[in-house]
Enzyme design. Structure first.
Site, PDB file in Angstrom:
ATOM      1  N   HIS A  24       0.805  -1.227   0.000  1.00 49.72           N
ATOM      2  CA  HIS A  24       0.000   0.000   0.000  1.00 49.72           C
ATOM      3  C   HIS A  24       0.844   1.287   0.000  1.00 49.72           C
ATOM      4  O   HIS A  24       0.800   2.089   0.924  1.00 49.72           O
ATOM      5  CB  HIS A  24      -1.084   0.025   1.078  1.00 49.72           C
ATOM      6  CG  HIS A  24      -0.780  -0.714   2.353  1.00 49.72           C
ATOM      7  ND1 HIS A  24       0.148  -0.312   3.236  1.00 49.72           N
ATOM      8  CD2 HIS A  24      -1.322  -1.839   2.883  1.00 49.72           C
ATOM      9  CE1 HIS A  24       0.188  -1.131   4.263  1.00 49.72           C
ATOM     10  NE2 HIS A  24      -0.687  -2.081   4.065  1.00 49.72           N
ATOM     11  N   HIS A  78      -2.464  -9.459  15.792  1.00 48.57           N
ATOM     12  CA  HIS A  78      -2.824  -8.314  14.926  1.00 48.57           C
ATOM     13  C   HIS A  78      -3.664  -8.871  13.777  1.00 48.57           C
ATOM     14  O   HIS A  78      -3.384  -9.953  13.276  1.00 48.57           O
ATOM     15  CB  HIS A  78      -1.517  -7.690  14.434  1.00 48.57           C
ATOM     16  CG  HIS A  78      -1.627  -6.580  13.441  1.00 48.57           C
ATOM     17  ND1 HIS A  78      -2.603  -5.625  13.475  1.00 48.57           N
ATOM     18  CD2 HIS A  78      -0.825  -6.258  12.375  1.00 48.57           C
ATOM     19  CE1 HIS A  78      -2.398  -4.769  12.481  1.00 48.57           C
ATOM     20  NE2 HIS A  78      -1.337  -5.135  11.795  1.00 48.57           N
ATOM     21  N   GLU A  80      -4.392  -7.333  10.703  1.00 46.95           N
ATOM     22  CA  GLU A  80      -4.203  -6.923   9.315  1.00 46.95           C
ATOM     23  C   GLU A  80      -4.037  -8.196   8.474  1.00 46.95           C
ATOM     24  O   GLU A  80      -3.387  -9.158   8.891  1.00 46.95           O
ATOM     25  CB  GLU A  80      -2.997  -5.987   9.162  1.00 46.95           C
ATOM     26  CG  GLU A  80      -2.988  -5.335   7.790  1.00 46.95           C
ATOM     27  CD  GLU A  80      -2.063  -4.123   7.662  1.00 46.95           C
ATOM     28  OE1 GLU A  80      -1.279  -3.840   8.591  1.00 46.95           O
ATOM     29  OE2 GLU A  80      -2.135  -3.456   6.613  1.00 46.95           O
ATOM     30  N   ASP A  82      -2.276  -9.365   6.178  1.00 43.45           N
ATOM     31  CA  ASP A  82      -1.001 -10.035   5.885  1.00 43.45           C
ATOM     32  C   ASP A  82      -0.656 -11.038   6.990  1.00 43.45           C
ATOM     33  O   ASP A  82       0.171 -11.931   6.778  1.00 43.45           O
ATOM     34  CB  ASP A  82       0.144  -9.037   5.661  1.00 43.45           C
ATOM     35  CG  ASP A  82       0.272  -7.978   6.739  1.00 43.45           C
ATOM     36  OD1 ASP A  82      -0.745  -7.605   7.338  1.00 43.45           O
ATOM     37  OD2 ASP A  82       1.399  -7.520   6.979  1.00 43.45           O
ATOM     38  N   HIS A 145       1.051  -1.326  14.655  1.00 47.73           N
ATOM     39  CA  HIS A 145       0.635  -0.018  14.219  1.00 47.73           C
ATOM     40  C   HIS A 145      -0.882   0.107  14.050  1.00 47.73           C
ATOM     41  O   HIS A 145      -1.350   1.061  13.416  1.00 47.73           O
ATOM     42  CB  HIS A 145       1.318   0.317  12.885  1.00 47.73           C
ATOM     43  CG  HIS A 145       0.852  -0.602  11.766  1.00 47.73           C
ATOM     44  ND1 HIS A 145       0.339  -0.136  10.596  1.00 47.73           N
ATOM     45  CD2 HIS A 145       0.783  -1.922  11.693  1.00 47.73           C
ATOM     46  CE1 HIS A 145       0.005  -1.153   9.811  1.00 47.73           C
ATOM     47  NE2 HIS A 145       0.263  -2.234  10.460  1.00 47.73           N
ATOM     48  N   ASP A 164       4.187  -6.644  14.116  1.00 44.47           N
ATOM     49  CA  ASP A 164       4.774  -5.713  13.148  1.00 44.47           C
ATOM     50  C   ASP A 164       5.988  -4.969  13.714  1.00 44.47           C
ATOM     51  O   ASP A 164       6.824  -4.465  12.941  1.00 44.47           O
ATOM     52  CB  ASP A 164       3.732  -4.686  12.696  1.00 44.47           C
ATOM     53  CG  ASP A 164       2.850  -5.224  11.575  1.00 44.47           C
ATOM     54  OD1 ASP A 164       3.350  -5.987  10.741  1.00 44.47           O
ATOM     55  OD2 ASP A 164       1.661  -4.870  11.546  1.00 44.47           O
ATOM     56  N   TYR A 192      11.255   0.441   7.073  1.00 50.79           N
ATOM     57  CA  TYR A 192       9.989  -0.060   7.636  1.00 50.79           C
ATOM     58  C   TYR A 192       9.472   0.926   8.698  1.00 50.79           C
ATOM     59  O   TYR A 192       8.296   1.296   8.714  1.00 50.79           O
ATOM     60  CB  TYR A 192      10.272  -1.438   8.247  1.00 50.79           C
ATOM     61  CG  TYR A 192       9.090  -2.185   8.768  1.00 50.79           C
ATOM     62  CD1 TYR A 192       8.462  -3.156   7.991  1.00 50.79           C
ATOM     63  CD2 TYR A 192       8.609  -1.961  10.044  1.00 50.79           C
ATOM     64  CE1 TYR A 192       7.382  -3.866   8.475  1.00 50.79           C
ATOM     65  CE2 TYR A 192       7.534  -2.658  10.542  1.00 50.79           C
ATOM     66  CZ  TYR A 192       6.923  -3.614   9.753  1.00 50.79           C
ATOM     67  OH  TYR A 192       5.857  -4.313  10.249  1.00 50.79           O
ATOM     68  N   HIS A 225       7.594  -9.798  10.257  1.00 49.52           N
ATOM     69  CA  HIS A 225       8.171  -9.541   8.927  1.00 49.52           C
ATOM     70  C   HIS A 225       9.700  -9.563   9.047  1.00 49.52           C
ATOM     71  O   HIS A 225      10.261  -8.929   9.949  1.00 49.52           O
ATOM     72  CB  HIS A 225       7.780  -8.166   8.385  1.00 49.52           C
ATOM     73  CG  HIS A 225       6.324  -7.991   8.105  1.00 49.52           C
ATOM     74  ND1 HIS A 225       5.657  -8.669   7.104  1.00 49.52           N
ATOM     75  CD2 HIS A 225       5.400  -7.195   8.697  1.00 49.52           C
ATOM     76  CE1 HIS A 225       4.391  -8.295   7.087  1.00 49.52           C
ATOM     77  NE2 HIS A 225       4.206  -7.406   8.042  1.00 49.52           N
TER      78      HIS A 225
HETATM   79 FE1  FEO Z   1       0.055  -4.382  10.102  1.00 49.00          FE
HETATM   80 FE2  FEO Z   1       2.233  -6.611   8.839  1.00 49.00          FE
HETATM   81  O1  FEO Z   1       0.567  -5.887   9.197  1.00 49.00           O
END
Ligand code: FEO
Length: 409
Positions: A24, A78, A80, A82, A145, A164, A192, A225
């Site tokens: 994004h 989390h 999100e 991903d 986040h 994250d 990041y 990540h």
């Molecule tokens: Fe906020 Fe890696 O997702």
């Protein structure tokens, strides 16, 4: 597909995404990973899942450790997608005894998935889940986040699963910090931070203080990540302490777009002026520099100068894109200035200056404009602007650039 044992009976079971190039608006030109972790104990817990297209990667890796139906608990740090994109498939396959998440996580879970019969239990800082030999201590990490974000800490192994937080978008066959080039690792971690977390810097500074006050012993940080920090987790904690305070270094950026190289000539003259002061300076042409790479440099730059010619009574689209993106990330405490060439109206420098003022960034001088193609004489105000900026950076008495990013100073 092999799992990787990161601690005694705790495994990385995530997925590597070699192909993703845009997250994004963030240029992920080195790909990414979606890390998930399995703790095998008297009770078996899976921490987070992976992006939906990678569900079978997760399943294959799990099968190398355990029959997935033996998983007792899902911990969802989390929501999100991903990290939660494979949650529905995982719940159906595993039929977990419990799904642990934050209060906001439960709301997000209901928003994303049909959770009617899911055994969700909300947790907060101070709540502890026993797995047998090991235990999981939950820690709210709100706005790192998203409002739902939380960390999971296993004190018996001194392991922080940080979702994250402390991540990097970097696809590698290696899983640990000591297996890759440290400079590149810290550059990816800084990118990041700059593009995902900068906006939340005040909250992150408070969270870091809270974690320090709690006296957690941490010898490994496992983010969702990128690489796992096992060699020197203190390095990334120290870097986050620096970045969350947006500490600048003696570095300046001249960021510009150009139509017929007149604004580019002004950019080079400003660059020369800054260089006169001995300050490290980068010339960043938006035609070949991605907005997310500019923001990585903005993270520890003291001065940022913006240049655009005027097109259709406004600035060039790539500059408008950058300023819009930057506004959202809320950088602070920069010395700024604007410039641009023009043919007959010349609004762009004033427009850029107005946007910077709206971001509470201070302008060191009036916008500098040059009509038509600049010559040596008409570039003089640009060189003088550069010298003024360079002098201001010198007077700020900052550490040299690169130390903040690479060493966490
Ligand atoms: Fe906020 Fe890696 O997702």
């Amino acid at each position: 597909m092999k799992p990787v044992e990161i601690k005694d009976n705790i495994y990385w079971v995530g997925a590597v995404d070699w192909n993703i190039r845009d997250f994004h608006g963030y240029s992920t030109y080195k790909g990414s990973t979606y890390n998930a972790y399995l703790a095998k104990d008297e009770k078996v817990a899976l921490f987070d899942t992976v992006k939906k297209p990678f569900y079978m990667d997760l399943v294959h890796r799990l099968h190398n450790v355990i029959d997935p139906t033996e998983i007792d608990y899902l911990v969802v740090n989390h929501l999100e997608p991903d990290h939660s994109g494979s949650l529905k498939d995982t719940v159906e396959a595993v039929k977990p005894e419990k799904i642990y998440t934050s209060v906001m996580g439960a709301k997000s879970m209901a928003g994303y998935y049909k959770v009617d019969n899911w055994p969700i239990e909300t947790v907060k800082t101070g709540d502890v889940l026993s797995l047998g030999k090991n235990s999981v201590h939950f820690l709210d990490a709100r706005m790192v986040h998203w409002p739902d974000s939380m960390f999971s800490y296993i004190p018996e192994e001194k392991l922080l699963i940080s979702n994250d937080g402390f991540g990097q978008h970097w696809a590698t066959s290696e899983r640990f910090d000591d297996q890759v080039d440290n400079g590149e690792l810290m550059r990816q971690a800084a990118k990041y931070y700059a593009n995902i977390l900068m906006l939340y810097s005040p909250l992150i500074a408070k969270l870091l203080e809270k974690v320090a006050d709690m006296g957690l012993e941490i010898d490994m940080i496992a983010p969702d990540h990128g690489l796992i920090w096992r060699n020197n987790p203190g390095q990334i904690i120290q870097a986050y302490q620096t970045w969350s305070k947006q500490k600048a270094t003696a570095k300046a950026l001249v960021v510009y777009d150009t139509m017929w190289h007149s604004t580019e000539a002004m950019a080079k003259a400003i660059y020369d002026g800054i260089l006169d002061s001995g300050v490290s300076v980068q010339l960043m042409n938006l035609a070949c520099t991605h907005r997310s790479d500019v923001m990585t440099e903005v993270l520890d730059a003291k001065a940022v100068v913006f240049g655009s010619p005027t097109l259709n009574n406004g600035m060039l689209p790539r500059m408008a894109d950058l300023l819009h993106y930057m506004r959202g990330l809320k950088p602070t405490d920069k010395i700024c200035a604007t410039f641009g060439s023009y043919g007959w109206s010349g609004e762009a420098p004033k427009m850029m200056a107005a946007q910077l003022e709206e971001m509470n960034l201070s302008l060191i001088d009036e916008p500098v404009r040059t009509m038509w193609a600049p010559n040596h004489d008409s570039l003089k105000p640009c060189r003088e602007l550069g010298q003024k900026i360079g002098q201001a950076v010198v007077e700020a008495n900052l550490p040299p650039s690169c130390r903040a990013i690479y060493c966490g100073d």
